[in-house]
Design an enzyme around this catalytic site. Structure first.
Site, PDB file in Angstrom:
ATOM      1  CG  HIS A 221      18.927 -84.705 -71.381  1.00  0.00           C
ATOM      2  ND1 HIS A 221      20.178 -85.593 -71.972  1.00  0.00           N
ATOM      3  CD2 HIS A 221      18.971 -84.872 -70.135  1.00  0.00           C
ATOM      4  CE1 HIS A 221      20.864 -85.947 -71.023  1.00  0.00           C
ATOM      5  NE2 HIS A 221      20.174 -85.659 -69.802  1.00  0.00           N
TER       6      HIS A 221
ATOM      7  CG  ASN B 239      21.186 -87.849 -61.916  1.00  0.00           C
ATOM      8  OD1 ASN B 239      22.376 -88.207 -61.916  1.00  0.00           O
ATOM      9  ND2 ASN B 239      20.462 -87.242 -62.656  1.00  0.00           N
TER      10      ASN B 239
END
Length: 824
Positions: A254, A347
């Site tokens: 990430h 999210n």
């Protein structure tokens, strides 16, 4: 999670340790670390963070922590500033212990060691091949050749999108440092990353000012990735308890993806280009699985804050639990050290605040903290159930898909993004291509199928991908405005962004039941509950070029007789006030379009010149345009057809979606007169002819332009009078007048910008322009001007019906050109 970092005291404190631990249950160092961590866990088992009152001296905090730990039967795992991490048995009631410690002497606060995660948990994938790129243009401030704002588009049509093939963009050339170089970066997968050019990074990438360092608080970064080598600085690893605390390797993937969006090397013939010309300081606070604790994250933030070269901190992680430890670290970074913090909004498609982004409107730290939501790419197929390339929001709630309810995906929110009045910025977050580790294996590759082709790049979704675009833009803006504070940079990013109410729509389905739960809210009848909800009306879509006060100008140059690209012509952009050359571009064989980029100054007037061997006499001024920061401005005056030297040529250029025909009325005094132009129009009531350059009428119409062609352009060439380069063949007396006229074939009025240039011997000797409103009454005829003895007179009048034998057009219909012998 790093194994317990127990405090080792000097020999003089050993007695204190023995006293405070007397009677306490022993706690092993790795007991809590062995716990199974999952997304349902809010905080670490058996761990409490204690904040001490700041009145104490720094050297006293360790002693305070040890004394307190002895009273409650804990071990001191670590002390950082005025906070201490206490470790209990894993089955300890953490909330009860927090309540007990909170009221103890010298304690400012106590709280669980909350767990934060990388917000996204979506499937990873590889990008599809890209053949076309859509470029957003603006005409609101386009100018003509005289300094008037003649080329402004009609209201509501200021912004348009032009499609460019990847091949065309890749083959565009510019001149920089005296050399012919590509206009855009040579990175092999540049145009696969829609996000890079969508935030207008393509307009400013040549700005080589060194940007301040961006600190990436994440899973670490692969510093040896070929697209990041030399751009990433090893910071600290606050997670892994190994012998290399200063090597924050990315064992998740990430952090490397985030770093690539910010700082991937541009123009190196590999991969992608980052938005900023910056270095990244890598700080690891998250594990290989993508989770980390408030204590470690706070340490990472403070580490970034203490580095004077860092001005921006990117935090693409979070949780729904606000905690004092991280907030205090942010206060230190923002208000004490002057850093700007950019955080992902989360999210979960909800209005629930996701921290640290959720503090974006906090009165203490909100001014220096930006929360970022995610948008879709133009070709997003997410939620497009009928695969029509549009996102349907049933605005009227009737269950039927109306045309005005179909939205381009890039106008709308990604279906996972959190939203709400606390979210300030919007940036690309779905299908973002960036770098992935190549120096070692990592969690997302081993367990989630990341980078299946092993090329070191991949698509990720999430507001984690949106935040680094804003961080990079902040670094770019700070290099332009170095004296700005963190609050001023945050304000500039917001005020130069584009509101959903401006370019996107705050459209919602009235049947949407729970407006706090996004796509999970139910009830909506279309493909989506909203394009953007009303609560996002004050958010702004990132525009990095506009934040930097930079724009671009698009020029289209062709051969006036055949319409082919004016290959090897050089186009120049000069600041009209200072006369400083800002950029040069070369027309290629494969494209008639060139970009002049990284032009400073909103509203700055730029003079555009063109030079082409055998066509122009030195550099010729072709028009000018006002710079529109954040956009590529395409002034109508910069659509130019250039004839070869040797003849007098009238060239008419106009905008898209208009079909005009150019005509030349020959003088009656030297010949029977008549019209040269496109002849297959019997409805005109005229006797027109394509003409002939070697015989009467010594003038020829060259090409059809408009609805049947890619560019609105027609031209008529006139043979010069022997011995005179700029006087027409039949212009021997003052009364021998050549008239130039354009007709709108559709008959619905000249509703577009039109320019006629009269060329002679490589120079422009006359110009007429018509704005979109010049013939707004629906007049189909535009009388541009006339030429007498080498002098052009601009007229610019509109008329209705067929031209009459009186007034402007002094001829009779019975004059026939064809078959009439030349009159000397």
């Amino acid at each position: 999670m790093r194994a317990l970092r127990l405090i080792h005291l000097l020999a003089g404190l050993m007695l204190v340790i023995g006293l405070v631990f007397a009677g306490a249950e022993p706690v092993t160092a790795d007991r809590a670390a062995e716990a199974e961590i999952n997304r349902d866990m809010r905080y670490m088992p058996g761990e409490v963070i204690v904040g001490f009152s700041e009145e104490s001296q720094p050297q006293q905090y360790t002693a305070q922590a040890l004394a307190l730990a002895g009273e409650v039967g804990a071990q001191v795992a670590e002390v950082s500033g005025n906070t201490a991490l206490l470790r209990f048995a894993p089955d300890t009631d953490v909330q009860a212990m927090v309540e007990q410690i909170t009221v103890m002497t010298g304690v400012s606060y106590a709280e669980p060691n909350y767990i934060s995660w990388i917000p996204e948990d979506s499937a990873l994938r590889e990008p599809e091949p890209v053949s076309e790129v859509k470029v957003k243009l603006n005409q609101t401030a386009a100018s003509g050749v005289r300094g008037q704002n003649l080329a402004a588009a009609p209201a509501g049509t200021e912004d348009q999108v032009l499609a460019f093939s990847v091949s065309e963009l890749s083959n565009m050339r510019s001149i920089r440092n005296g050399k012919s170089v590509p206009t855009f970066p040579t990175d092999t997968r540049l145009w696969e990353n829609w996000a890079w050019d969508y935030v207008q990074a393509d307009l400013i990438w040549t700005d080589r000012a060194v940007n301040p360092i961006v600190c990436v608080v994440d899973t670490g970064v692969d510093v040896n990735h070929p697209d990041l080598k030399g751009r990433v600085i090893n910071g600290r690893d606050f997670v892994d308890d190994d012998e290399y605390p200063n090597i924050p390797d990315d064992d998740n993937g990430h952090g490397t993806h985030v770093a690539g969006t910010i700082a991937a090397i541009a123009n190196n013939k590999r991969g992608i280009a980052g938005v900023a010309n910056a270095k990244v300081l890598a700080v690891k606070v998250l594990s290989s699985q993508g989770w980390g604790t408030a204590f470690d994250i706070a340490q990472g933030i403070r580490y970034c804050a203490d580095n004077p070269a860092v001005r921006v901190i990117n935090i693409s992680l979070g949780s729904f639990d606000p905690d004092n430890t991280e907030k205090n670290a942010l206060d230190y970074a923002i208000n004490t050290k002057g850093k700007l913090v950019v955080a992902a909004a989360g999210n979960d498609s909800t209005t629930q605040r996701f921290y640290p982004a959720g503090w974006s409107d906090d009165p203490v730290i909100g001014g220096g903290l930006i929360a970022v939501a995610a948008s879709r790419p133009p070709d997003s197929q997410m939620d497009d159930d009928n695969q029509d390339g549009k996102l349907w929001v049933d605005v009227n709630g009737d269950g039927f898909e109306d045309e005005n309810e179909k939205f381009s995906p890039d106008q709308c929110a990604a279906d996972f993004t959190n939203y709400g009045s606390w979210v300030e910025m919007i940036a690309p977050g779905e299908g973002v291509l960036s770098t992935l580790p190549v120096s070692y294996t990592y969690y997302n590759k081993s367990f989630r199928g990341s980078d299946v082709d092993n090329d070191g790049y991949g698509l990720y979704d999430g507001t984690s991908m949106s935040a680094p675009h804003v961080s990079a833009a902040a670094a770019r803006a700070w290099s332009v405005f170095p004296l700005y504070t963190n609050l001023q940079i945050a304000q500039r990013l917001w005020e130069t962004g584009e509101a959903p109410g401006d370019l996107w729509l705050t459209a919602t389905d009235p049947n949407w039941i729970d407006t706090d739960l996004g796509y999970a809210g139910g009830g909506y009848l279309g493909e989506a509950p909203f394009c953007w909800p009303e609560s996002m009306a004050d958010a702004r879509y990132l525009n990095v070029a506009r934040a930097m006060d930079r724009g671009a100008i698009l020029v289209m140059a062709v051969d006036a007789t055949n319409g082919l690209p004016l290959q090897n012509a050089v186009v120049y952009a000069y600041d009209a006030t200072s006369n400083v050359l800002r950029d040069r571009a070369i027309v290629s064989r494969d494209s008639h379009r060139v970009f002049l980029i990284n032009l400073p100054g909103e509203g700055t007037d730029y003079n555009i010149f063109l030079n082409k061997s055998y066509y122009t006499y030195d550099s010729v001024f072709i028009g000018h345009a006002y710079n529109v920061a954040g956009y590529a401005n395409t002034a109508g005056s910069l659509w130019v057809g250039v004839p070869r030297r040797g003849k007098i040529t009238a060239v008419a250029n106009w905008g898209k979606n208009t079909d005009l025909d150019l005509y030349l009325w020959l003088p009656e005094t030297s010949s029977p007169g008549g019209v040269v132009g496109y002849r297959r129009k019997p409805d005109l009531g005229l006797n027109e002819w394509e003409g002939d350059l070697s015989d009467y009428p010594r003038a020829r119409w060259n090409r059809e332009g408009g609805s049947r062609d890619w560019m609105g352009m027609e031209s008529i060439s006139i043979a010069p009078r022997p011995g005179y380069s700029n006087i027409p063949y039949y212009n021997q007396a003052p009364g021998d007048t050549y008239h130039f006229l354009l007709r709108d074939v559709a008959g619905d009025g000249l509703n577009n910008y039109v320019i006629l240039r009269l060329w002679a011997n490589g120079k422009i000797i006359g110009v007429s322009e018509a704005s979109p409103v010049a013939c707004a009454g629906g007049e189909p005829w535009w009388y541009a001007g006339y030429m007498q003895l080498g002098t052009y007179t601009d007229v610019g009048l509109c008329g209705n019906g067929a031209p009459q034998p009186v007034g402007i057009w002094p001829y009779a219909d019975e004059h026939v050109v064809q078959g009439v012998s030349e009159q000397p």
